[in-house]
Design a protein around this motif. Structure first.
Motif, mmCIF file in Angstrom:
data_model
loop_
_atom_site.group_PDB
_atom_site.id
_atom_site.type_symbol
_atom_site.label_atom_id
_atom_site.label_comp_id
_atom_site.label_asym_id
_atom_site.label_seq_id
_atom_site.Cartn_x
_atom_site.Cartn_y
_atom_site.Cartn_z
ATOM 1 N N LEU A 17 0.715 -1.170 0.294
ATOM 2 C CA LEU A 17 0.100 -0.012 -0.018
ATOM 3 C C LEU A 17 0.804 1.541 -0.079
ATOM 4 C CD1 LEU A 17 -2.904 -0.970 2.598
ATOM 5 C CD2 LEU A 17 -3.183 -0.732 0.190
ATOM 6 N N GLY A 18 1.781 1.153 0.743
ATOM 7 C CA GLY A 18 3.059 2.330 0.881
ATOM 8 C C GLY A 18 3.484 2.710 -0.575
ATOM 9 N N VAL A 19 4.013 1.493 -1.245
ATOM 10 C CA VAL A 19 4.633 1.659 -2.567
ATOM 11 C C VAL A 19 3.625 2.311 -3.496
ATOM 12 C CG1 VAL A 19 5.645 0.482 -4.330
ATOM 13 C CG2 VAL A 19 6.328 -0.005 -1.936
ATOM 14 N N GLY A 20 2.597 1.786 -3.234
ATOM 15 C CA GLY A 20 1.260 2.167 -4.193
ATOM 16 C C GLY A 20 0.986 3.721 -4.092
ATOM 17 N N THR A 21 1.148 4.013 -2.876
ATOM 18 C CA THR A 21 0.972 5.586 -2.582
ATOM 19 C C THR A 21 1.993 6.337 -3.031
ATOM 20 O OG1 THR A 21 -0.195 5.065 -0.262
ATOM 21 C CG2 THR A 21 0.684 7.037 -0.500
ATOM 22 N N GLY A 32 4.139 12.051 -16.602
ATOM 23 C CA GLY A 32 5.014 11.755 -17.689
ATOM 24 C C GLY A 32 6.359 11.082 -17.377
ATOM 25 N N ARG A 33 6.802 11.279 -16.132
ATOM 26 C CA ARG A 33 8.106 10.655 -15.722
ATOM 27 C C ARG A 33 7.917 9.310 -14.975
ATOM 28 N NH1 ARG A 33 11.892 15.143 -13.077
ATOM 29 N NH2 ARG A 33 11.930 16.707 -14.826
ATOM 30 N N THR A 34 8.423 8.249 -15.537
ATOM 31 C CA THR A 34 8.096 6.892 -14.988
ATOM 32 C C THR A 34 9.386 6.288 -14.239
ATOM 33 O OG1 THR A 34 8.463 5.965 -17.102
ATOM 34 C CG2 THR A 34 6.221 6.519 -16.197
ATOM 35 N N ASN A 35 10.538 7.057 -14.675
ATOM 36 C CA ASN A 35 11.804 6.249 -14.046
ATOM 37 C C ASN A 35 12.711 7.557 -13.480
ATOM 38 O OD1 ASN A 35 12.634 7.493 -16.213
ATOM 39 N ND2 ASN A 35 13.263 5.205 -17.299
ATOM 40 N N GLY A 36 13.946 7.068 -12.976
ATOM 41 C CA GLY A 36 14.782 7.860 -12.525
ATOM 42 C C GLY A 36 14.696 8.491 -11.177
ATOM 43 N N PRO A 37 15.358 9.450 -10.657
ATOM 44 C CA PRO A 37 15.529 9.566 -9.164
ATOM 45 C C PRO A 37 14.357 10.303 -8.721
ATOM 46 C CG PRO A 37 17.457 10.861 -10.513
ATOM 47 C CD PRO A 37 16.332 10.125 -11.411
ATOM 48 N N SER A 38 13.229 10.888 -9.466
ATOM 49 C CA SER A 38 11.902 11.615 -8.907
ATOM 50 C C SER A 38 11.296 10.286 -8.598
ATOM 51 C CB SER A 38 11.486 12.453 -10.090
ATOM 52 O OG SER A 38 10.887 11.680 -11.193
ATOM 53 N N MET A 43 9.149 6.659 -4.121
ATOM 54 C CA MET A 43 9.167 5.289 -3.609
ATOM 55 C C MET A 43 9.490 5.519 -1.952
ATOM 56 S SD MET A 43 7.762 3.028 -5.608
ATOM 57 C CE MET A 43 6.654 4.254 -6.192
ATOM 58 N N GLY A 44 10.494 6.132 -1.715
ATOM 59 C CA GLY A 44 11.066 6.548 -0.474
ATOM 60 C C GLY A 44 9.960 7.020 0.358
ATOM 61 N N VAL A 45 9.096 7.964 -0.192
ATOM 62 C CA VAL A 45 7.970 8.515 0.388
ATOM 63 C C VAL A 45 6.781 7.273 0.712
ATOM 64 C CG1 VAL A 45 6.183 10.108 0.038
ATOM 65 C CG2 VAL A 45 8.331 10.838 -0.611
ATOM 66 N N GLY A 46 6.760 6.465 -0.341
ATOM 67 C CA GLY A 46 5.870 5.501 -0.172
ATOM 68 C C GLY A 46 6.521 4.453 0.961
ATOM 69 N N LEU A 47 7.400 4.406 0.982
ATOM 70 C CA LEU A 47 7.934 3.724 2.123
ATOM 71 C C LEU A 47 7.679 4.203 3.716
ATOM 72 C CD1 LEU A 47 11.511 1.922 1.048
ATOM 73 C CD2 LEU A 47 9.165 0.923 1.598
ATOM 74 N N ILE A 48 8.062 5.710 3.575
ATOM 75 C CA ILE A 48 7.507 6.437 4.961
ATOM 76 C C ILE A 48 6.002 6.189 5.179
ATOM 77 C CG2 ILE A 48 7.234 8.441 5.816
ATOM 78 C CD1 ILE A 48 9.786 9.268 4.186
ATOM 79 N N GLY A 123 12.917 4.478 8.416
ATOM 80 C CA GLY A 123 14.210 4.829 8.265
ATOM 81 C C GLY A 123 14.905 4.559 6.748
ATOM 82 N N ILE A 124 14.470 3.466 6.332
ATOM 83 C CA ILE A 124 14.862 3.137 4.833
ATOM 84 C C ILE A 124 14.018 4.288 3.785
ATOM 85 C CG2 ILE A 124 14.547 1.323 2.915
ATOM 86 C CD1 ILE A 124 14.531 -0.724 5.099
ATOM 87 N N GLY A 125 12.844 4.616 4.255
ATOM 88 C CA GLY A 125 12.094 5.561 3.117
ATOM 89 C C GLY A 125 12.775 6.981 3.400
ATOM 90 N N ILE A 126 13.355 7.382 4.802
ATOM 91 C CA ILE A 126 13.748 8.521 4.624
ATOM 92 C C ILE A 126 15.364 8.647 3.803
ATOM 93 C CG2 ILE A 126 15.109 10.126 6.237
ATOM 94 C CD1 ILE A 126 12.898 9.208 8.218
ATOM 95 N N LEU A 127 16.001 7.505 4.038
ATOM 96 C CA LEU A 127 17.250 7.335 3.213
ATOM 97 C C LEU A 127 17.287 7.288 1.815
ATOM 98 C CD1 LEU A 127 20.356 6.928 3.778
ATOM 99 C CD2 LEU A 127 19.890 4.590 3.703
#
Length: 140
Positions: A17-21, A32-38, A43-48, A123-127
């Motif tokens: 659910l978090g990754v989906g978020t 329009g962006r589906t890859n890269g750092p953004s 995905m980090g925000v999703g882990l949070i 912790g992983i999400g913030i990192l």
């Protein structure tokens, strides 16, 4: 191999659910962006978000309802067989106080209790978020 006890497998649902978020936020905020750092940053925000979902799962579902304390029993052999029964359940009592003994069952994933997972995921999400935000800024 995934190892869990009791309701620890629900952490994977919270992570999904978090990754989906995170993916939904990426699609809404940066279309329009589906890859890269953004994408990785979101995905980090999703882990949070998964950490928040796991905390809520533990606090409001597992502890009060699914992992609530249960009275401890032992089996005592009967002097004579009664039908099919050869033993009876006797509640365990604290010898000093005379009060019944209760045990608190614990749910875990990879031998880590559910109550610890929100901190691990956050912790992983913030990192991941910080590293990818820096990479996004560096790309300019």
């Amino acid at each position: 191999m995934i190892i869990w006890s009791r309701w620890g497998i629900l952490i994977l649902v919270a992570v999904g659910l978090g990754v989906g978020t995170g993916a939904l936020l990426d699609a809404l905020l940066l279309p329009g962006r589906t890859n890269g750092p953004s994408f990785s940053m979101f995905m980090g925000v999703g882990l949070i978000a998964a950490a928040v979902y796991t905390y809520l799962l533990d606090r409001y579902v597992l502890r009060p309802h699914l992992d609530k304390p249960q009275q401890q029993f032992v089996l005592q052999p009967l002097p004579e067989r009664v039908g099919n029964q050869t033993h009876r359940q006797i509640p365990v009592v604290n010898p000093q106080t005379g009060q019944p003994v209760y045990v608190q069952p614990r749910s875990s994933l990879f031998f880590v209790p559910v109550r610890i997972w929100p901190f691990v995921l956050a912790g992983i999400g913030i990192l991941v978020t910080i590293v990818n935000a820096i990479a996004l800024i560096a790309r300019g």
